[in-house]
Design a protein around this motif. Structure first.
Motif, short mmCIF file in Angstrom:
data_model
loop_
_atom_site.label_atom_id
_atom_site.label_comp_id
_atom_site.label_asym_id
_atom_site.label_seq_id
_atom_site.Cartn_x
_atom_site.Cartn_y
_atom_site.Cartn_z
N LEU A 230 -1.37 14.52 -15.45
CA LEU A 230 -2.55 15.27 -15.01
C LEU A 230 -3.68 14.33 -14.61
O LEU A 230 -4.40 14.59 -13.63
N ALA A 231 -3.83 13.24 -15.35
CA ALA A 231 -4.87 12.27 -15.00
C ALA A 231 -4.60 11.67 -13.63
O ALA A 231 -5.50 11.51 -12.80
N LEU A 232 -3.33 11.39 -13.35
CA LEU A 232 -2.97 10.81 -12.05
C LEU A 232 -3.15 11.83 -10.93
O LEU A 232 -3.65 11.50 -9.84
N ILE A 233 -2.75 13.08 -11.19
CA ILE A 233 -2.89 14.13 -10.18
C ILE A 233 -4.36 14.34 -9.83
O ILE A 233 -4.75 14.45 -8.66
N LEU A 234 -5.22 14.42 -10.86
CA LEU A 234 -6.64 14.63 -10.62
C LEU A 234 -7.27 13.43 -9.92
O LEU A 234 -8.15 13.59 -9.07
N THR A 235 -6.80 12.25 -10.27
CA THR A 235 -7.35 11.05 -9.62
C THR A 235 -7.05 11.04 -8.13
O THR A 235 -7.94 10.77 -7.31
N VAL A 236 -5.82 11.36 -7.76
CA VAL A 236 -5.41 11.29 -6.35
C VAL A 236 -5.84 12.53 -5.58
O VAL A 236 -6.63 12.48 -4.64
N LEU A 237 -5.33 13.70 -6.00
CA LEU A 237 -5.62 14.92 -5.25
C LEU A 237 -7.06 15.38 -5.44
O LEU A 237 -7.66 15.93 -4.51
N GLY A 238 -7.61 15.16 -6.63
CA GLY A 238 -8.99 15.59 -6.88
C GLY A 238 -9.97 14.86 -5.99
O GLY A 238 -10.89 15.46 -5.42
N THR A 239 -9.80 13.55 -5.84
CA THR A 239 -10.72 12.78 -5.01
C THR A 239 -10.57 13.13 -3.52
O THR A 239 -11.56 13.11 -2.77
N ILE A 240 -9.34 13.48 -3.10
CA ILE A 240 -9.13 13.87 -1.71
C ILE A 240 -9.74 15.24 -1.44
O ILE A 240 -10.44 15.46 -0.45
N ALA A 241 -9.47 16.21 -2.34
CA ALA A 241 -9.95 17.57 -2.14
C ALA A 241 -11.47 17.66 -2.14
O ALA A 241 -12.05 18.46 -1.41
N THR A 242 -12.12 16.85 -2.95
CA THR A 242 -13.59 16.90 -3.03
C THR A 242 -14.26 16.01 -1.99
O THR A 242 -15.48 16.00 -1.88
N GLY A 243 -13.46 15.26 -1.24
CA GLY A 243 -14.03 14.40 -0.21
C GLY A 243 -14.58 13.09 -0.72
O GLY A 243 -15.22 12.35 0.02
N VAL A 244 -14.31 12.78 -1.99
CA VAL A 244 -14.81 11.52 -2.55
C VAL A 244 -14.09 10.33 -1.96
O VAL A 244 -14.69 9.25 -1.76
N ALA A 245 -12.80 10.49 -1.66
CA ALA A 245 -12.00 9.37 -1.15
C ALA A 245 -11.08 9.84 -0.04
O ALA A 245 -10.68 11.01 0.01
N THR A 246 -10.75 8.92 0.85
CA THR A 246 -9.73 9.18 1.86
C THR A 246 -8.36 9.06 1.20
O THR A 246 -8.25 8.53 0.07
N PRO A 247 -7.29 9.52 1.85
CA PRO A 247 -5.96 9.36 1.25
C PRO A 247 -5.61 7.92 0.90
O PRO A 247 -5.00 7.65 -0.14
N THR A 248 -6.02 6.97 1.74
CA THR A 248 -5.73 5.56 1.46
C THR A 248 -6.51 5.09 0.24
O THR A 248 -5.96 4.40 -0.64
N GLU A 249 -7.78 5.46 0.17
CA GLU A 249 -8.59 5.08 -1.00
C GLU A 249 -8.07 5.76 -2.26
O GLU A 249 -8.04 5.15 -3.34
N ALA A 250 -7.66 7.03 -2.13
CA ALA A 250 -7.11 7.75 -3.28
C ALA A 250 -5.82 7.10 -3.75
O ALA A 250 -5.53 7.06 -4.96
N ALA A 251 -5.02 6.57 -2.83
CA ALA A 251 -3.79 5.87 -3.22
C ALA A 251 -4.13 4.62 -4.04
O ALA A 251 -3.45 4.32 -5.03
N GLY A 252 -5.17 3.90 -3.63
CA GLY A 252 -5.61 2.73 -4.40
C GLY A 252 -6.07 3.12 -5.79
O GLY A 252 -5.74 2.45 -6.78
N LEU A 253 -6.83 4.21 -5.88
CA LEU A 253 -7.26 4.70 -7.20
C LEU A 253 -6.06 5.12 -8.03
O LEU A 253 -6.02 4.89 -9.25
N GLY A 254 -5.05 5.72 -7.38
CA GLY A 254 -3.84 6.12 -8.09
C GLY A 254 -3.10 4.93 -8.67
O GLY A 254 -2.57 5.00 -9.78
#
Length: 445
Positions: A230-254
């Motif tokens: 759940l932590a990983l899902i929220l980190t990746v998809l949560g940041t993309i859905a809220t516009g905090v990160a792009t998919p590439t940036e979200a991958a790095g956070l993941g």
């Protein structure tokens, strides 16, 4: 005679692939050879090099591919899935089909955490198959459940397939991730529904497992074991859905989150990291090599009027918008028996996309929404390619784990789940809202 060269390109491509040459080299080689046969200008190949540099080497979006692969392989090495399967088994113990449902649930959760099909299928096979066979599960149900649940990682985000499809179709990967949530959950739900029905109709194929007792609080165990995915899902998809990160940036956070979780579980060792880096290099290298070859192939194919050939062939039947869509999806489905999703995506999508963009389905969708819907239909279709014999890769992964189960049994085991995936495809086709309402709601478009 006008289209003899592009038709010959397709024939040579299929022959090269079936002979066994590496797909990337076949794509690039056929493209170069037919550029000379077709007497295309030498500058044409120079343009191809420029397009490869701009579309592959300097493409920021494609950086997400190795990051997501590394994240998935590292999470696989962390041992978190084993604990979660154990807790789900405790939760559903004592119910017919409970163990198979646990495997399907774990497949959904790990798909939303890793996005790597090979790792998911092998992991589920190693963890669950011996237990299911020991508990007298029918081998076909056990194998089919594991193979189908493991392939959900190619559809449920974060999925490297969606990253590449978004790049090919030039639509938002964030929108694709959000649009894929419900189709992926729908397929997982259909798998679980099938398991429940078959366990009721045929109790012997999915017997109840003796419920475990006196092993501590089940609620606390579930909370503990669900925390990591759940932590990983929220980190990746949560940041993309809220516009905090792009998919590439979200991958790095993941990746950072996966490393922290592995460290907490004491699995962030030098050997594990080394293995993950090597696996990431092999997978990413294969994908990007195919992308380079496919870019050159499609450019020469279009230069020889191959796209005009396909459009003329399809429109000559006058099937209408939905009839044409059925034909295109049927072609992709059949190609899935023989080719991987990577080759199908890079070869077929650039040719089919202009046809779909020109169609009017009477749904009142914008061009981007229509392409998003088409991308989801293709994604569900491509997931089926992992399961369809003779070259479904999930079947080979399962065979590698299940040494005592013959390939004929594996082929028979997968038939109900392929039918379920076709049903899921039809549902997504009939109700486009399943793929579109979440991106529209979250992103406010």
């Amino acid at each position: 005679m006008e289209y003899i060269l592009p038709l010959s390109m397709v024939i040579c491509l299929m022959m090269g692939i079936f002979v066994g040459y590496p797909v990337a080299f076949v794509l690039g080689g056929v493209g170069v050879v037919f550029a000379f046969i077709g007497d295309l200008p030498y500058a044409f190949l120079g343009i191809g090099v420029s397009r490869i540099y701009a579309g592959v080497i300097s493409n920021w979006l494609l950086l997400a591919v190795p990051l997501f692969v590394f994240m998935g392989t590292l999470l696989d090495k962390s041992g978190l899935a084993e604990n979660l399967l154990y807790s789900l088994e405790r939760l559903l113990g004592g119910r017919r089909g409970g163990l198979a449902i646990s495997v399907a649930l774990l497949g959904i959760i790990m798909a939303a955490s890793t996005g790597i099909v090979g790792a998911s299928v092998v992991m589920l096979g190693v963890l669950a198959l011996p237990v299911m066979l020991k508990e007298k599960y029918d081998p076909k149900l056990a194998v089919g459940t594991i193979a189908a649940s493991g392939t959900l990682g190619i559809l449920i985000p974060p999925s490297i397939m969606l990253v590449l499809v978004g790049d090919i179709l030039q639509i938002s990967v964030g929108d694709l991730f959000l649009a894929a949530v419900f189709p992926g959950m729908l397929l997982g739900g259909l798998y679980i529904g099938y398991i429940i029905v078959i366990s009721i109709l045929k109790p012997d194929v999915a017997p109840a497992v003796k419920k475990r007792e006196n092993e501590g609080s089940l609620f606390l165990a579930l909370c503990r074991d669900l925390f990591a995915p759940l932590a990983l899902i929220l980190t990746v998809l949560g940041t993309i859905a809220t516009g905090v990160a792009t998919p590439t940036e979200a991958a790095g956070l993941g990746v950072i989150c996966a490393m922290l979780l592995a460290a907490i579980n004491r699995k962030l060792t030098f050997e594990n990291v080394k293995t993950c880096v090597l696996e990431t290099g092999r997978t990413s290298g294969m994908i990007l090599a195919v992308l380079v070859g496919a870019t050159l192939f499609s450019m020469v194919f279009k230069g020889l009027k191959g796209n005009a050939m396909i459009e003329a062939a399809i429109f000559s039947f006058d099937l209408g918008a939905y009839g044409t869509l059925f034909v295109l999806l049927g072609i992709i489905f059949v190609l899935g028996f023989f080719l991987e999703w990577v080759e199908i995506s890079f070869i077929v999508l650039p040719l089919f996309t202009p046809i779909i963009a020109a169609m009017d389905f009477g749904l009142g969708l914008s061009s981007e929404q229509q392409l998003l819907w088409f991308a989801m239909l293709v994604a569900i279709n491509l997931q089926t390619s992992f399961l369809t014999p003779p070259f479904g890769y999930a079947l080979f992964y399962i065979k590698g784990v299940a040494k005592d189960i013959n390939i004929k049994t594996i082929y028979r085991a997968i038939i109900p789940f392929v039918i379920i995936q076709v049903i899921g495809l039809v549902i997504a086709l009939v109700w486009p809202q399943l793929t579109l309402w979440l991106p529209l709601t979250v992103l406010g478009e």
